[in-house]
Write a protein that holds these residues in place. Structure first.
Motif, PDB file in Angstrom:
ATOM      1  N   LEU A   1     -38.680  14.953 -19.939  1.00 23.13           N
ATOM      2  CA  LEU A   1     -38.926  16.353 -20.719  1.00 23.13           C
ATOM      3  C   LEU A   1     -38.193  16.109 -22.006  1.00 23.13           C
ATOM      4  O   LEU A   1     -38.488  16.789 -23.181  1.00 23.13           O
ATOM      5  N   LYS A   2     -37.003  15.574 -21.917  1.00 27.94           N
ATOM      6  CA  LYS A   2     -36.130  15.513 -23.243  1.00 27.94           C
ATOM      7  C   LYS A   2     -36.969  14.590 -24.148  1.00 27.94           C
ATOM      8  O   LYS A   2     -36.993  15.054 -25.464  1.00 27.94           O
ATOM      9  N   GLN A   3     -37.331  13.399 -23.827  1.00 26.71           N
ATOM     10  CA  GLN A   3     -38.167  12.535 -24.464  1.00 26.71           C
ATOM     11  C   GLN A   3     -39.413  13.263 -25.303  1.00 26.71           C
ATOM     12  O   GLN A   3     -39.767  13.107 -26.303  1.00 26.71           O
ATOM     13  N   LEU A   4     -40.135  14.016 -24.427  1.00 24.43           N
ATOM     14  CA  LEU A   4     -41.148  14.711 -24.854  1.00 24.43           C
ATOM     15  C   LEU A   4     -41.160  15.833 -25.755  1.00 24.43           C
ATOM     16  O   LEU A   4     -41.859  15.995 -26.664  1.00 24.43           O
ATOM     17  N   THR A   5     -40.156  16.636 -25.532  1.00 26.48           N
ATOM     18  CA  THR A   5     -39.560  17.633 -26.335  1.00 26.48           C
ATOM     19  C   THR A   5     -39.194  17.031 -27.804  1.00 26.48           C
ATOM     20  O   THR A   5     -39.523  17.601 -28.773  1.00 26.48           O
ATOM     21  N   GLU A   6     -38.560  15.948 -27.766  1.00 21.55           N
ATOM     22  CA  GLU A   6     -38.100  15.319 -29.018  1.00 21.55           C
ATOM     23  C   GLU A   6     -39.523  15.039 -29.935  1.00 21.55           C
ATOM     24  O   GLU A   6     -39.513  14.895 -31.273  1.00 21.55           O
ATOM     25  N   LYS A   7     -40.454  14.647 -29.102  1.00 26.94           N
ATOM     26  CA  LYS A   7     -41.653  14.154 -30.076  1.00 26.94           C
ATOM     27  C   LYS A   7     -42.480  15.261 -30.179  1.00 26.94           C
ATOM     28  O   LYS A   7     -43.643  15.230 -30.791  1.00 26.94           O
ATOM     29  N   GLU A   8     -42.089  16.432 -29.990  1.00 27.09           N
ATOM     30  CA  GLU A   8     -42.929  17.682 -30.186  1.00 27.09           C
ATOM     31  C   GLU A   8     -44.075  17.888 -29.266  1.00 27.09           C
ATOM     32  O   GLU A   8     -45.148  18.443 -29.641  1.00 27.09           O
ATOM     33  N   LEU A   9     -44.099  17.540 -28.132  1.00 26.84           N
ATOM     34  CA  LEU A   9     -45.263  17.351 -27.274  1.00 26.84           C
ATOM     35  C   LEU A   9     -45.237  18.574 -26.173  1.00 26.84           C
ATOM     36  O   LEU A   9     -46.060  18.792 -25.616  1.00 26.84           O
ATOM     37  N   VAL A  10     -44.004  18.874 -26.190  1.00 27.93           N
ATOM     38  CA  VAL A  10     -43.641  19.839 -25.067  1.00 27.93           C
ATOM     39  C   VAL A  10     -42.483  20.850 -25.603  1.00 27.93           C
ATOM     40  O   VAL A  10     -41.848  20.054 -26.374  1.00 27.93           O
ATOM     41  N   TYR A  11     -42.129  21.868 -25.266  1.00 30.78           N
ATOM     42  CA  TYR A  11     -41.414  22.573 -25.677  1.00 30.78           C
ATOM     43  C   TYR A  11     -40.905  23.600 -24.662  1.00 30.78           C
ATOM     44  O   TYR A  11     -41.319  23.791 -23.472  1.00 30.78           O
ATOM     45  N   LEU A  12     -39.559  23.961 -24.861  1.00 25.76           N
ATOM     46  CA  LEU A  12     -38.768  24.639 -23.819  1.00 25.76           C
ATOM     47  C   LEU A  12     -38.922  26.337 -24.105  1.00 25.76           C
ATOM     48  O   LEU A  12     -38.789  26.870 -25.238  1.00 25.76           O
ATOM     49  N   LEU A  13     -39.519  27.113 -23.210  1.00 25.26           N
ATOM     50  CA  LEU A  13     -39.890  28.449 -23.353  1.00 25.26           C
ATOM     51  C   LEU A  13     -38.626  29.311 -23.448  1.00 25.26           C
ATOM     52  O   LEU A  13     -38.726  30.450 -24.271  1.00 25.26           O
ATOM     53  N   ASN A  14     -37.583  28.853 -22.626  1.00 27.11           N
ATOM     54  CA  ASN A  14     -36.393  30.024 -22.570  1.00 27.11           C
ATOM     55  C   ASN A  14     -34.973  29.021 -22.905  1.00 27.11           C
ATOM     56  O   ASN A  14     -34.341  28.817 -21.846  1.00 27.11           O
ATOM     57  N   PRO A  15     -34.847  28.686 -23.983  1.00 26.18           N
ATOM     58  CA  PRO A  15     -33.713  27.787 -24.223  1.00 26.18           C
ATOM     59  C   PRO A  15     -32.304  28.312 -24.126  1.00 26.18           C
ATOM     60  O   PRO A  15     -31.378  27.738 -23.782  1.00 26.18           O
ATOM     61  N   ASP A  16     -32.249  29.718 -24.084  1.00 29.00           N
ATOM     62  CA  ASP A  16     -31.138  30.279 -23.781  1.00 29.00           C
ATOM     63  C   ASP A  16     -30.736  30.313 -22.250  1.00 29.00           C
ATOM     64  O   ASP A  16     -29.461  30.489 -22.099  1.00 29.00           O
ATOM     65  N   ASP A  17     -31.721  30.176 -21.617  1.00 25.61           N
ATOM     66  CA  ASP A  17     -31.230  30.179 -19.847  1.00 25.61           C
ATOM     67  C   ASP A  17     -30.887  28.651 -19.460  1.00 25.61           C
ATOM     68  O   ASP A  17     -31.227  27.823 -20.005  1.00 25.61           O
TER      69      ASP A  17
END
Length: 90
Positions: free
Chosen positions: A50-66
């Motif tokens: 998930l971290k790798q996919l997020t870094e490539k902007e393929l996935v994002y975290l809906l609730n980053p404050d949680d």
């Protein structure tokens, strides 16, 4: 498919863990624990993917404050790429 989408598709396919995690998000947002259960991967492998996919902007975290109950979802580019995966498996 654009060059960028083609490169990202190959990036996903290089890692079977990344590919499994990516494909589970096809049906909507999910928590890492749900992804781990669906893919039979350990939570550390899911988190790394998930971290790798997020870094490539393929996935994002809906609730980053949680801190608990984090939900991940495909980005627009991720949605486009997942359609390519589906077309190739039909």
């Amino acid at each position: 498919m654009s060059d960028f989408e083609e490169v990202m598709t190959e990036y996903i396919k290089i890692s079977k863990h990344r590919e499994k995690v990516f494909k589970t998000l096809k049906d909507g947002s999910k928590k890492p624990s749900d992804i781990a259960r669906e893919t039979n991967l350990n939570i550390n492998s899911v988190s790394l993917s998930l971290k790798q996919l997020t870094e490539k902007e393929l996935v994002y975290l809906l609730n980053p404050d949680d801190k608990k109950g984090r939900l991940y979802k495909l980005t627009e580019i991720g949605e486009t790429i997942i359609k390519e995966f589906d077309e190739k498996t039909e």
